[in-house]
Design a protein around this motif. Structure first.
Motif, PDB file in Angstrom:
ATOM      1  N   PHE A 178       3.622   4.427  -0.428  1.00 45.25           N
ATOM      2  CA  PHE A 178       5.087   4.342  -0.361  1.00 45.25           C
ATOM      3  C   PHE A 178       5.719   5.691  -0.714  1.00 45.25           C
ATOM      4  O   PHE A 178       6.703   6.102  -0.106  1.00 45.25           O
ATOM      5  CB  PHE A 178       5.591   3.263  -1.325  1.00 45.25           C
ATOM      6  CG  PHE A 178       5.733   1.897  -0.703  1.00 45.25           C
ATOM      7  CD1 PHE A 178       6.820   1.592   0.088  1.00 45.25           C
ATOM      8  CD2 PHE A 178       4.773   0.908  -0.918  1.00 45.25           C
ATOM      9  CE1 PHE A 178       6.973   0.328   0.665  1.00 45.25           C
ATOM     10  CE2 PHE A 178       4.908  -0.357  -0.355  1.00 45.25           C
ATOM     11  CZ  PHE A 178       6.010  -0.647   0.445  1.00 45.25           C
ATOM     12  N   ALA A 214      -8.008   9.819   2.145  1.00 43.62           N
ATOM     13  CA  ALA A 214      -8.688   8.760   2.901  1.00 43.62           C
ATOM     14  C   ALA A 214      -8.531   9.014   4.400  1.00 43.62           C
ATOM     15  O   ALA A 214      -7.920  10.000   4.822  1.00 43.62           O
ATOM     16  CB  ALA A 214      -8.097   7.409   2.514  1.00 43.62           C
ATOM     17  N   LEU A 246      -1.505   3.851  -9.706  1.00 47.85           N
ATOM     18  CA  LEU A 246      -2.567   2.850  -9.838  1.00 47.85           C
ATOM     19  C   LEU A 246      -3.508   3.085  -8.662  1.00 47.85           C
ATOM     20  O   LEU A 246      -3.459   2.385  -7.651  1.00 47.85           O
ATOM     21  CB  LEU A 246      -1.998   1.430  -9.781  1.00 47.85           C
ATOM     22  CG  LEU A 246      -0.912   1.106 -10.806  1.00 47.85           C
ATOM     23  CD1 LEU A 246      -0.402  -0.308 -10.623  1.00 47.85           C
ATOM     24  CD2 LEU A 246      -1.440   1.292 -12.221  1.00 47.85           C
ATOM     25  N   GLY A 276       2.387  12.522  -4.378  1.00 51.30           N
ATOM     26  CA  GLY A 276       2.555  11.068  -4.248  1.00 51.30           C
ATOM     27  C   GLY A 276       1.183  10.435  -4.377  1.00 51.30           C
ATOM     28  O   GLY A 276       0.807   9.582  -3.591  1.00 51.30           O
ATOM     29  N   TRP A 286      -1.959  -0.325  -0.561  1.00 53.32           N
ATOM     30  CA  TRP A 286      -2.024  -1.433   0.407  1.00 53.32           C
ATOM     31  C   TRP A 286      -3.093  -1.227   1.459  1.00 53.32           C
ATOM     32  O   TRP A 286      -3.313  -2.078   2.305  1.00 53.32           O
ATOM     33  CB  TRP A 286      -0.625  -1.694   0.977  1.00 53.32           C
ATOM     34  CG  TRP A 286       0.273  -1.991  -0.184  1.00 53.32           C
ATOM     35  CD1 TRP A 286       1.174  -1.140  -0.762  1.00 53.32           C
ATOM     36  CD2 TRP A 286       0.261  -3.174  -0.999  1.00 53.32           C
ATOM     37  NE1 TRP A 286       1.734  -1.737  -1.869  1.00 53.32           N
ATOM     38  CE2 TRP A 286       1.201  -2.982  -2.031  1.00 53.32           C
ATOM     39  CE3 TRP A 286      -0.450  -4.385  -0.945  1.00 53.32           C
ATOM     40  CZ2 TRP A 286       1.443  -3.955  -3.015  1.00 53.32           C
ATOM     41  CZ3 TRP A 286      -0.208  -5.355  -1.914  1.00 53.32           C
ATOM     42  CH2 TRP A 286       0.735  -5.125  -2.930  1.00 53.32           C
ATOM     43  N   ARG A 287      -3.754  -0.083   1.411  1.00 52.19           N
ATOM     44  CA  ARG A 287      -4.965   0.148   2.208  1.00 52.19           C
ATOM     45  C   ARG A 287      -6.184  -0.225   1.357  1.00 52.19           C
ATOM     46  O   ARG A 287      -7.091  -0.907   1.828  1.00 52.19           O
ATOM     47  CB  ARG A 287      -5.024   1.637   2.600  1.00 52.19           C
ATOM     48  CG  ARG A 287      -6.291   2.077   3.295  1.00 52.19           C
ATOM     49  CD  ARG A 287      -6.413   3.604   3.231  1.00 52.19           C
ATOM     50  NE  ARG A 287      -6.578   4.062   1.854  1.00 52.19           N
ATOM     51  CZ  ARG A 287      -5.909   5.066   1.307  1.00 52.19           C
ATOM     52  NH1 ARG A 287      -5.037   5.765   1.993  1.00 52.19           N
ATOM     53  NH2 ARG A 287      -6.116   5.393   0.036  1.00 52.19           N
ATOM     54  N   LEU A 317      -7.354  16.886 -11.724  1.00 46.26           N
ATOM     55  CA  LEU A 317      -6.676  17.815 -10.815  1.00 46.26           C
ATOM     56  C   LEU A 317      -6.394  19.138 -11.532  1.00 46.26           C
ATOM     57  O   LEU A 317      -5.811  19.144 -12.612  1.00 46.26           O
ATOM     58  CB  LEU A 317      -5.355  17.218 -10.323  1.00 46.26           C
ATOM     59  CG  LEU A 317      -5.444  15.971  -9.447  1.00 46.26           C
ATOM     60  CD1 LEU A 317      -4.050  15.507  -9.044  1.00 46.26           C
ATOM     61  CD2 LEU A 317      -6.294  16.241  -8.196  1.00 46.26           C
ATOM     62  N   TYR A 348      10.646  -5.317  -2.400  1.00 44.84           N
ATOM     63  CA  TYR A 348       9.495  -4.410  -2.422  1.00 44.84           C
ATOM     64  C   TYR A 348       9.301  -3.820  -1.019  1.00 44.84           C
ATOM     65  O   TYR A 348       8.323  -4.070  -0.316  1.00 44.84           O
ATOM     66  CB  TYR A 348       8.229  -5.143  -2.883  1.00 44.84           C
ATOM     67  CG  TYR A 348       7.064  -4.206  -3.114  1.00 44.84           C
ATOM     68  CD1 TYR A 348       7.122  -3.229  -4.101  1.00 44.84           C
ATOM     69  CD2 TYR A 348       5.933  -4.269  -2.319  1.00 44.84           C
ATOM     70  CE1 TYR A 348       6.077  -2.345  -4.285  1.00 44.84           C
ATOM     71  CE2 TYR A 348       4.877  -3.392  -2.503  1.00 44.84           C
ATOM     72  CZ  TYR A 348       4.961  -2.432  -3.485  1.00 44.84           C
ATOM     73  OH  TYR A 348       3.925  -1.541  -3.664  1.00 44.84           O
ATOM     74  N   GLY A 382      -0.569  12.423  -0.403  1.00 46.06           N
ATOM     75  CA  GLY A 382      -0.621  10.960  -0.465  1.00 46.06           C
ATOM     76  C   GLY A 382       0.222  10.288   0.602  1.00 46.06           C
ATOM     77  O   GLY A 382       1.293  10.797   0.984  1.00 46.06           O
TER      78      GLY A 382
END
Ligand SMILES: Cc1cc2nc3c(=O)[nH]c(=O)nc-3n(C[C@H](O)[C@H](O)[C@H](O)COP(=O)(O)OP(=O)(O)OC[C@H]3O[C@@H](n4cnc5c(N)ncnc54)[C@H](O)[C@@H]3O)c2cc1C
Length: 504
Positions: A24, A47, A148, A144, A54-55, A357, A71, A21
């Motif tokens: 963050f 991806a 959400l 990571g 945020w992507r 997973l 944040y 991942g």
């Protein structure tokens, strides 16, 4: 193992730390490894770009709901945030800037989705498989993958017949022109209340299907003036001071959620005043007034949500959805609403996010099966008994309703680094959390959660798993978590020694 052997064994790459991942969490881990002078890690990202939340969430109006100065990473303060609550593009840009600054792209393997991982006790390595059947090996596996991240799309009776456009807020279809369309929004959670005000003025008709009204507080958002940004840049300590002030202000909010209901009552009054100010129709006002204690579900913030709902072209339906037809949705009261598009603002799979997973620990133990049966049980949200050298970032019970999760992620990254250091400096093969340490953590956290508003507030929420147990929230001050994760307590772990090849 040479390249030839690895290829034969199907192993693409062998390294020390496999991170999964690039949100963050994954980036935070990678940055600290780089800062420690290491380059023996890879990052798998399913991806084709970094950024996680945020992507993916590019819907109109997407922004953080914790002030940007909090944040963001403590060690990478950005003096240039344009607003107190920055939008998606700016946060995405911040993360991309960090990837460039720390030269992380060469460590990232894009388009590689982890589908499974097995612990090899004899070799002391994790073998990770991606969706294309390629494998990667590392002594340590750090997840990571995000809490959400997997859109939750409810099955609506008859949806397969629907002839219009349908998409989830985390997969916004920017090619679809909403102007002048009749649009249904399903859900009134954190994302929906951000995009509803953006699309309401553009569409012909907006029908909002609400299951439970959220508590919505005013959002103290405004642009950050140029002089202040200059001060953040030039005056030593100025930005740190603001961040610290924000931290303690946000931290105080947990008092209301856990043991001090008077604070919640005060906040509820402010929220009710917002409804009264913007919603004049008594019927609509009643629909929008929550009948559970504030904080039981995530408390939302907005200044433009209620004005949007008060528009003539917006309806709020709280009768549920009976079924979908070719060009309409029939609500629970039998009323048919004609729609050209459906937008799901229905959140994410949270407590079942790991079900797909195939992670196998010691003696073939299946993580998904164990979590599905006994709940997502971990030690400090990071380690799992029976799964040596496996670490979760933003794992179970480390989410927050009152402060920035980036603070939690930083604490976890430090803990994981400490664990890695402990294994390496002891010349051990692995670190295994003791079952009794995990049980003590679970007992303590569930005892605290049981007293909190999340369990007593009279609602159901995505914080709870299918058994009604809260597996999502950290139930207290984040500085307590920071203290608990400052370093690995060796008494809570067992160091697994290497087995000499001859003895196997
Ligand atoms: C719209 C929105 C707004 C939010 N605002 C706030 C806020 O204001 N404050 C706050 O504290 N929190 C907020 N959150 C929560 C937010 O998710 C976290 O703050 C944070 O971004 C999570 O980072 P992460 O790296 O753990 O996960 P993510 O950002 O979800 O990143 C996970 C990454 O892992 C990749 N991945 C997942 N599974 C696999 C796999 N099997 N193999 C390979 N790669 C995989 C994904 O593609 C993704 O890039 C918000 C969430 C949403 C959705």
């Amino acid at each position: 193992m040479g390249a030839q052997d690895m290829a034969e064994a199907g192993v693409q790459e062998r390294t020390t730390v496999v991170i999964v991942g690039t949100g963050f969490s994954g980036l935070g881990m990678a940055i600290q490894l780089r800062k420690a002078g290491r380059d023996d890690f890879i990052i798998l990202e399913k991806a084709d770009e970094i950024g996680g939340t945020w992507r993916d969430n590019s819907y109109p109006g997407c922004a953080c709901d914790v002030q940007s100065h909090m944040y963001s990473f403590s060690f990478e303060q950005n003096p240039d945030w344009s607003r107190w609550f920055s939008g998606q593009q700016e946060i995405f840009g911040y993360l991309k800037g960090l990837v460039d600054k720390y030269g992380l792209r060469r460590f990232i393997r894009f388009g590689r989705e982890m589908v499974g991982a097995q612990w090899d006790a004899a070799e002391g390595v994790w073998t990770v498989q991606d969706a294309q059947g390629r494998s990667y090996q590392g002594r340590f596996l750090v997840s990571g993958v995000g809490a959400l991240h997997i859109p939750n799309i409810p099955h609506l009776d008859g949806i397969e017949r629907f002839q219009g456009e349908a998409f989830h807020s985390a997969n916004w279809n920017h090619d679809y022109d909403l102007n002048g369309k009749r649009v249904a929004v399903i859900g009134t959670g954190a994302s929906a209340i951000q995009f509803i005000p953006q699309i309401a003025p553009r569409v012909a008709q907006l029908t909002v299907f609400q299951r439970t009204p959220p508590w919505v507080m005013p959002k103290p958002d405004r642009p950050i003036p140029g002089w202040m940004r200059t001060a953040f840049r030039r005056v030593p300590g100025a930005q740190r001071l603001v961040r610290n002030a924000l931290y303690w202000f946000l931290e105080a909010r947990v008092l209301g959620f856990n043991g001090h209901p008077t604070l919640l009552k005060l906040a509820s009054k402010i929220a009710e005043r917002q409804i009264a100010k913007h919603i004049k129709d008594p019927q609509l006002r009643a629909k929008l007034t929550p009948n559970y204690v504030m904080g039981c579900k995530r408390v939302l913030q907005s200044n433009d949500y209620y004005p949007a709902l008060a528009r003539d072209n917006v309806d709020v339906v709280d009768q549920g959805i009976a079924h979908v037809r070719e060009h309409s949705i029939v609500d629970g009261a039998g009323v048919e609403h004609e729609v050209d598009a459906i937008i799901y603002g229905t959140g994410f799979h949270v407590t079942d996010a790991f079900d797909h997973l195939a992670v196998e620990g010691e003696d073939g133990r299946d993580l998904a099966k164990e979590w599905a049966t006994h709940g997502m049980r971990t030690h400090r949200g990071i380690c799992v008994e029976g799964f040596p050298n496996l670490f979760f970032l933003l794992g179970p019970n480390t989410g927050l309703g009152h402060n920035s999760v980036v603070f939690m992620i930083e604490s976890q990254v430090r803990y994981v680094l400490d664990a890695i250091r402990l294994v390496e400096s002891s010349d051990a093969q692995a670190l295994r959390v003791r079952p009794e340490a995990q049980e003590a953590f679970q007992r303590e956290i569930q005892r605290k959660l049981a007293k909190g508003v999340w369990s007593t507030g009279g609602c159901t929420s995505w914080y709870l798993d299918s058994q009604g147990v809260n597996r999502t929230i950290w139930p207290g001050f984040t500085w307590r978590y920071w203290l608990q994760t400052r370093s690995v307590d060796p008494s809570e772990f067992e160091l697994v020694q290497r087995v000499p090849a001859a003895a196997r």
